[in-house]
Scaffold this motif. Sequence first.
Motif, short mmCIF file in Angstrom:
data_model
loop_
_atom_site.label_atom_id
_atom_site.label_comp_id
_atom_site.label_asym_id
_atom_site.label_seq_id
_atom_site.Cartn_x
_atom_site.Cartn_y
_atom_site.Cartn_z
N LYS A 162 75.65 26.92 7.49
CA LYS A 162 76.24 27.81 8.32
C LYS A 162 77.09 27.17 9.49
O LYS A 162 78.39 27.15 9.69
CB LYS A 162 75.40 28.78 9.12
CG LYS A 162 74.53 29.66 8.10
CD LYS A 162 73.47 30.65 8.86
CE LYS A 162 72.05 29.98 9.18
NZ LYS A 162 71.69 29.07 8.22
N THR A 163 76.27 26.34 10.10
CA THR A 163 76.81 25.70 11.57
C THR A 163 78.03 24.88 11.11
O THR A 163 79.26 24.95 11.75
CB THR A 163 75.70 25.02 12.36
OG1 THR A 163 74.77 25.64 12.66
CG2 THR A 163 76.38 24.27 13.55
N THR A 164 78.08 24.16 9.92
CA THR A 164 78.80 23.30 9.61
C THR A 164 80.21 23.98 9.00
O THR A 164 81.35 23.59 9.59
CB THR A 164 78.34 22.24 8.31
OG1 THR A 164 77.18 21.73 9.08
CG2 THR A 164 79.55 21.10 8.30
N ASP A 176 72.76 22.15 20.60
CA ASP A 176 73.52 20.79 20.71
C ASP A 176 74.39 20.46 19.51
O ASP A 176 75.45 20.08 19.74
CB ASP A 176 72.63 19.59 20.71
CG ASP A 176 71.71 19.65 21.92
OD1 ASP A 176 72.37 20.32 23.03
OD2 ASP A 176 70.59 19.04 22.09
N GLN A 177 73.96 21.00 18.34
CA GLN A 177 74.66 20.69 17.12
C GLN A 177 76.07 21.39 17.11
O GLN A 177 77.23 20.66 16.74
CB GLN A 177 73.83 21.27 16.01
CG GLN A 177 74.62 20.84 14.63
CD GLN A 177 74.02 21.51 13.29
OE1 GLN A 177 72.69 22.18 13.60
NE2 GLN A 177 73.94 21.10 12.12
N LEU A 178 76.12 22.59 17.58
CA LEU A 178 77.29 23.31 17.62
C LEU A 178 78.19 22.87 18.74
O LEU A 178 79.31 22.72 18.66
CB LEU A 178 77.11 24.96 17.71
CG LEU A 178 78.10 25.83 17.59
CD1 LEU A 178 78.46 25.78 16.32
CD2 LEU A 178 77.76 27.12 18.13
N ALA A 219 74.59 31.33 19.08
CA ALA A 219 73.55 32.25 18.94
C ALA A 219 72.13 31.93 18.32
O ALA A 219 71.39 32.67 18.04
CB ALA A 219 73.93 33.71 18.59
N ASP A 220 72.05 30.59 17.64
CA ASP A 220 70.98 30.18 17.14
C ASP A 220 70.03 29.71 18.24
O ASP A 220 70.50 28.33 18.61
CB ASP A 220 71.12 29.09 16.10
CG ASP A 220 69.94 28.62 15.44
OD1 ASP A 220 68.69 28.92 15.96
OD2 ASP A 220 69.76 27.59 14.46
N THR A 221 69.40 30.24 18.96
CA THR A 221 68.86 29.57 20.21
C THR A 221 67.42 29.24 19.88
O THR A 221 66.57 28.71 20.58
CB THR A 221 68.73 30.73 21.28
OG1 THR A 221 67.89 31.83 20.73
CG2 THR A 221 69.90 31.16 21.69
N PHE A 222 67.17 29.44 18.53
CA PHE A 222 65.68 28.93 17.88
C PHE A 222 65.48 27.33 17.47
O PHE A 222 64.79 26.77 17.87
CB PHE A 222 65.43 30.02 17.14
CG PHE A 222 63.85 29.76 16.28
CD1 PHE A 222 62.90 29.72 17.20
CD2 PHE A 222 63.81 29.00 15.10
CE1 PHE A 222 61.70 29.69 16.50
CE2 PHE A 222 62.48 28.98 14.53
CZ PHE A 222 61.39 28.92 15.45
N ARG A 223 66.41 27.27 16.45
CA ARG A 223 66.11 25.87 15.80
C ARG A 223 66.42 24.64 16.81
O ARG A 223 67.37 24.83 17.51
CB ARG A 223 67.14 25.69 14.66
CG ARG A 223 66.35 24.84 13.67
CD ARG A 223 67.21 24.14 12.69
NE ARG A 223 68.07 23.20 13.50
CZ ARG A 223 69.35 22.99 13.35
NH1 ARG A 223 69.90 23.57 12.42
NH2 ARG A 223 70.02 22.09 14.08
N ALA A 224 65.39 23.59 16.71
CA ALA A 224 65.58 22.56 17.56
C ALA A 224 67.05 22.06 17.36
O ALA A 224 67.47 21.91 16.45
CB ALA A 224 64.55 21.63 17.06
N VAL A 279 80.36 33.60 15.54
CA VAL A 279 78.92 33.64 15.98
C VAL A 279 78.26 32.82 14.74
O VAL A 279 77.95 33.32 13.92
CB VAL A 279 78.55 34.90 16.38
CG1 VAL A 279 77.10 35.03 16.58
CG2 VAL A 279 79.33 35.81 17.14
N ASP A 280 77.58 31.74 15.54
CA ASP A 280 76.44 31.14 14.81
C ASP A 280 75.06 31.60 14.82
O ASP A 280 74.67 32.01 15.96
CB ASP A 280 76.72 29.47 15.18
CG ASP A 280 75.67 28.62 14.43
OD1 ASP A 280 75.38 28.94 13.13
OD2 ASP A 280 75.49 27.58 14.75
N THR A 281 74.49 32.13 13.83
CA THR A 281 73.18 32.37 13.87
C THR A 281 72.09 31.45 13.22
O THR A 281 72.47 30.66 12.41
CB THR A 281 73.18 33.96 12.97
OG1 THR A 281 73.42 33.69 11.83
CG2 THR A 281 74.10 34.73 13.65
MG LIG Z 1 72.85 26.11 12.05
#
Ligand SMILES: [Mg+2]
Lengths: 289, 310
Positions: free
Chosen positions: A99-101, A131-133, A122-127, A174-176
């Motif tokens: 998704k993010t990529t 930062d990745q986005l 909006a992915d505030t969960f995964r470690a 929106v990235d989830t």
């Molecule tokens: Mg992602």
Amino acid sequence: QLFSRMSTTVEETDLITDTLWDDLEESLLAADVGPRTVIWLIERLRERADAEQMRTGAQVQRALREELVDLLGDSSPLHLSQRSPLTVMLVIGVNGSGKTTSIAKMAARLSHEGHKVMLAAADTFRAAAIDQLKVWGERISVPVISQQPNADPGAVVYDAIQAAQARGSDVLIVDTAGRLQTKYNLMEELKKINKIIQRFVPDGPHELLIVIDAPTGQNALLQARKFAEDIGLTGVIITKMDSTAKGGFAFAVTDDLGVPIKFIGTGEKVEDLIPFDPQSFVAALFAQE
Amino acid sequence: MAMFESLTKRLEGIFQNLEGRGKLTEDDVNSALREVRIALIEADVNLKVARQFVDRVKQKAIGADVMGSLSPAQQVLSIVQEELVEVLGGSDDKNKLDLSGNPNIIMLVGLNGAGKTTSAAKLANYLRKQHGSRPLLVAADMYRPAAVNQLKTLGKQIQVPVYSEPAGSDPVDICVHALDYAREQACNTIILDTAGRINIDERMMQEVVNIRDRVRPHEVLLVADAMTGQEAVRVAQDFNDAVSLTGMILSKMDGDARGGAALSIRTVTGVPVKFMALGEKLDAIQPFYPDRLAQRILGMGDVMTLIDQA
Ligand SMILES: [Mg+2]
Ligand SMILES: Nc1nc2c(ncn2[C@@H]2O[C@H](COP(=O)(O)OP(=O)(O)OP(=O)(O)O)[C@@H](O)[C@H]2O)c(=O)[nH]1
Ligand SMILES: Nc1nc2c(ncn2[C@@H]2O[C@H](COP(=O)(O)OP(=O)(O)OP(=O)(O)O)[C@@H](O)[C@H]2O)c(=O)[nH]1
Ligand SMILES: [Mg+2]
């Protein structure tokens, strides 16, 4: 591999034999097309072969390609709202699908085409998902709206809509967080995000894109169905097509949901995203490596 | 669960005409096994593996006595299930991690997004808690944006140190330097998180070979996504040829994927499943139970695993 075997063994003049049908079936199954779709396809082809008095394996193979292309439906570009000054795209899918990529790749494309793009983390969960986005945002010079890790994703989306409107952006993606479609709470969270977009952006979200990676097997259809049922879908992105996997689940997904495939991801780099073309997707199934 | 019901129903449909009880004939078995084969392919078991498996079962099923309270359908299913457990390594000991090294070096490899980084942290957490190990996590992914940060964040959550170097460092060097660092820090278990890579990307596959050659890990684990389809075999074979896998971690088993890929990989490469990962939380990993996976593949749900998770 099986496809290539089939395409090399079927000569223009080869007659239709039981082996041909077995080979067709095998090659479709080996590409993850799935038993139900394959059984349906083979039956349909056998009927056509009778009705159209086909004589050669090559004729059957051509008919198969037609059927496959038909199942995929038409390709369609990203929908940019004519009515709303801000187009919002929500990108969803199971964990690690890309998704993010894919968002970074789409954003780069859109901004290259002259759009003013913004991203919402909006992915505030995964470690380190935020930062990745952000790293991607810097690379492609597109602003990223984010909050702290574990913040409410709905709040991030709300913020991002405000920011996009204030700064005159015309596309917000929106990235989830990745979520398996079987997780009730996470699916509820997604519905909430969707509602916030609906509330603050006329006709939004304008795209609801599910990202599925090509190596996925029969679970792909379950994913697509559940996401479609819970929040609706407007398109599919198939990633990791640079692998040896053929992404054969695509036929069942488009047939079942009537939702088009929009893009194909072919690598980790920002330019590795191509608009979906049914003809070449089917050709790739038959391609030799 | 629905799948299992449908397989049972389909088998019962086939055996409806079977008069009373007695021995299963070849015809009965053949039509039953056709259904089993379809069910296996729906569970993402590789085509060839499914065929081979069904042939094995056929030998056992023909002539089997149908007796007691089992219906012929149940009888076939129980033979199928027993055989599945057997193929998955039910009766051997290969499913355990080798922790005899000093230090133990465990390298994780796999396709992009399979779950390596998360599994690395879970494994560190597990080994520390269950075996009293002193793990060190090593961030050897220099490609994915924020990959190092991801591992550092996870390390902090489980209070396990993470060795990393600045952007642009060479992944082979990082792993080699990490060995020294582990010695200094008295860490006895080193877990290498490598970048995701596609199995036909020669340059990236060479990198993982180079790491393996320099570091000589005791365990080289393929992290395989439970949702993987027919290509799982090819992927595992390619990684196995490159770095000689010693096991696999089957990730994302908390969803409704049936995980047939694991059966395919085990059958074709002999590489045993060592762990199943069942969620994003860092304790969501457990040793492998062949019977549980066998039930999953047949669509019988996974009652035990769900109970464990509750
Ligand atoms: Mg992602
Ligand atoms: N080879 C290849 N790798 C890809 C492609 N798309 C994404 N990836 C890689 O797949 C991995 C996961 O990608 P992400 O974009 O982080 O996936 P995600 O869906 O956002 O993951 P979560 O947010 O954790 O659910 C990364 O290593 C990406 O570089 C592709 O088309 N080809
Ligand atoms: N539901 C679920 N999600 C998982 C599991 N294992 C990992 N994930 C999620 O899958 C996604 C990808 O996991 P990563 O650990 O980043 O995968 P990776 O193999 O390191 O990815 P790359 O380094 O990009 O190749 C993340 O969203 C993880 O939280 C699991 O067992 N269950
Ligand atoms: Mg990783």
